[in-house]
Write an enzyme that holds these catalytic residues in place. Structure first.
Site, PDB file in Angstrom:
ATOM      1  N   HIS A  89     100.901  44.420  30.841  1.00  0.00           N
ATOM      2  CA  HIS A  89     101.271  44.149  32.233  1.00  0.00           C
ATOM      3  C   HIS A  89     102.971  44.209  32.450  1.00  0.00           C
ATOM      4  O   HIS A  89     103.212  44.988  33.274  1.00  0.00           O
ATOM      5  CB  HIS A  89     100.721  42.794  32.681  1.00  0.00           C
ATOM      6  CG  HIS A  89      99.573  42.339  32.399  1.00  0.00           C
ATOM      7  ND1 HIS A  89      98.359  43.096  32.963  1.00  0.00           N
ATOM      8  CD2 HIS A  89      98.756  41.734  31.554  1.00  0.00           C
ATOM      9  CE1 HIS A  89      97.322  42.260  32.690  1.00  0.00           C
ATOM     10  NE2 HIS A  89      97.743  41.559  31.737  1.00  0.00           N
TER      11      HIS A  89
HETATM   12  O1  RIB Z   1      98.384  38.633  35.602  1.00  0.00           O
HETATM   13  C1  RIB Z   1      99.185  39.330  34.340  1.00  0.00           C
HETATM   14  C2  RIB Z   1     100.467  38.431  34.553  1.00  0.00           C
HETATM   15  O2  RIB Z   1     100.403  37.012  34.313  1.00  0.00           O
HETATM   16  C3  RIB Z   1     101.591  38.772  33.249  1.00  0.00           C
HETATM   17  O3  RIB Z   1     102.910  38.677  33.782  1.00  0.00           O
HETATM   18  C4  RIB Z   1     101.515  37.632  32.379  1.00  0.00           C
HETATM   19  O4  RIB Z   1     102.589  37.565  31.758  1.00  0.00           O
HETATM   20  C5  RIB Z   1     101.048  36.466  33.242  1.00  0.00           C
HETATM   21  O5  RIB Z   1     102.238  36.138  33.519  1.00  0.00           O
END
Ligand code: RIB
Ligand code: CA
Length: 317
Positions: A246
């Site tokens: 992500h």
């Molecule tokens: O939904 C994914 C996000 O939430 C990413 O930034 C992960 O590190 C969590 O913070």
């Protein structure tokens, strides 16, 4: 004044945050960006872990000069909701941790952001928030004029064509602090959003993990170990082919937007307390008559992204 992107990452490390920070430190080493600071927020794990992890990660890259700030211990209104089941109790499961040498700055992160952005040249700093948006919302409340210093806010968060990863309709970052997310999205700053719609297409497959492990440096191997621990949750829950990276997608979108397809549209965050809490409501066809307030990424060239990610990690010790 250098014309390479000046970046501040707001983060809740977190294993994929570690990937994003290491990627940025690699790009800084290659002189493709200037990483100005890390500002830490409670999210994946509580703040005392996120700020410590950010400093550990700077040590791994032998960059104890990077200023690290601690900010909000909890969201603006809700109690803190964390994700130890994904990231482990410390937030960096999968590798040996040490007491960090990189120091923690005295100043609160929200105050640092408000002051730095207010004093920066106009439209000069790119913010990459990759955790809940509490620190940015507080900074904008402390000094609304600070927005003048922002070139672009590139946010990892939200979801529309993908189901949520923490509730049926929300990604973790916007669910933890939906009010902060809504404040930032309505701030009038230039915003690019990197949602689960694209990050779920940027998964660390075994082949990609192996490529990292084969890098002739410590951080490639260390990172593969961390990802090995990180990926199980998303593979089990979503049947993905590996852990979705992500947060590094947000760094890539800030520096290499050509890897993404994006659409200018109006988006808001649901701040109700029902099944849609933290959901991102998009006006995909422009029917609301509301002025678009963000560029929404909806496709990623994942091969180019991973080549670029590996290029950055290969520059580290
Ligand atoms: O939904 C994914 C996000 O939430 C990413 O930034 C992960 O590190 C969590 O913070
Ligand atoms: Ca994160």
């Amino acid at each position: 004044m250098s014309n390479i992107p000046q970046i501040i990452i707001d983060t809740d490390p977190g294993q994929d945050d570690a990937a994003a920070i290491l990627m940025a430190l690699g790009l800084d080493k290659l002189n493709e960006i200037k990483l100005l600071a890390l500002t830490c927020v409670a999210g994946n794990v509580p703040l005392h872990y996120t700020q410590k992890n950010a400093r550990i990660i700077c040590d791994w890259a032998q960059r104890s000069d990077i200023p690290v700030y601690a900010g909000a211990k909890k969201p603006l209104l809700k109690p803190l909701f964390t994700a130890e089941e994904v990231h482990g109790k410390t937030g960096l499961d999968g590798t040996k941790l040490h007491e960090p040498n990189t120091v923690l700055q005295e100043k609160n992160a929200a105050i640092f952001l408000a002051e730095t952005l207010a004093n920066a040249s106009k439209n000069s700093i790119t913010l990459c928030p990759i955790g809940p948006l509490t620190n940015l919302a507080l900074a904008f409340s402390l000094n609304p004029q600070c927005i003048q210093g922002i070139k672009e806010i590139v946010i990892m968060g939200g979801t529309f064509f993908e189901a949520g990863n923490v509730t049926p309709n929300a990604d973790f970052n916007f669910f933890v602090d939906p009010v902060a997310a809504q404040i930032v999205l309505q701030s009038g700053a230039n915003i690019r959003i990197v949602p689960l719609d694209v990050t779920h297409k940027a998964c660390i497959t075994n082949e990609r993990m192996e490529a990292l492990r084969q890098l002739p440096n410590q951080n490639g191997k260390r990172f593969a170990d961390i990802l090995q621990s990180y990926e199980r949750f998303d593979i089990q829950q979503f049947g993905l082919e590996g852990g979705p990276l992500h947060d590094p997608c947000a760094i890539a979108a800030a520096i290499r937007p050509e890897f993404f397809n994006q659409k200018s549209l109006y988006v808001e965050v649901d701040t109700s307390s029902g099944i849609c809490e933290g959901a991102t409501a998009l006006d995909w066809h422009g029917k609301s008559g509301k002025t678009p307030n963000a560029l929404w990424c909806y496709h990623i060239d994942d091969k180019s992204f991973f080549d670029y990610f590996t290029h950055a990690i290969s520059a580290l010790p």
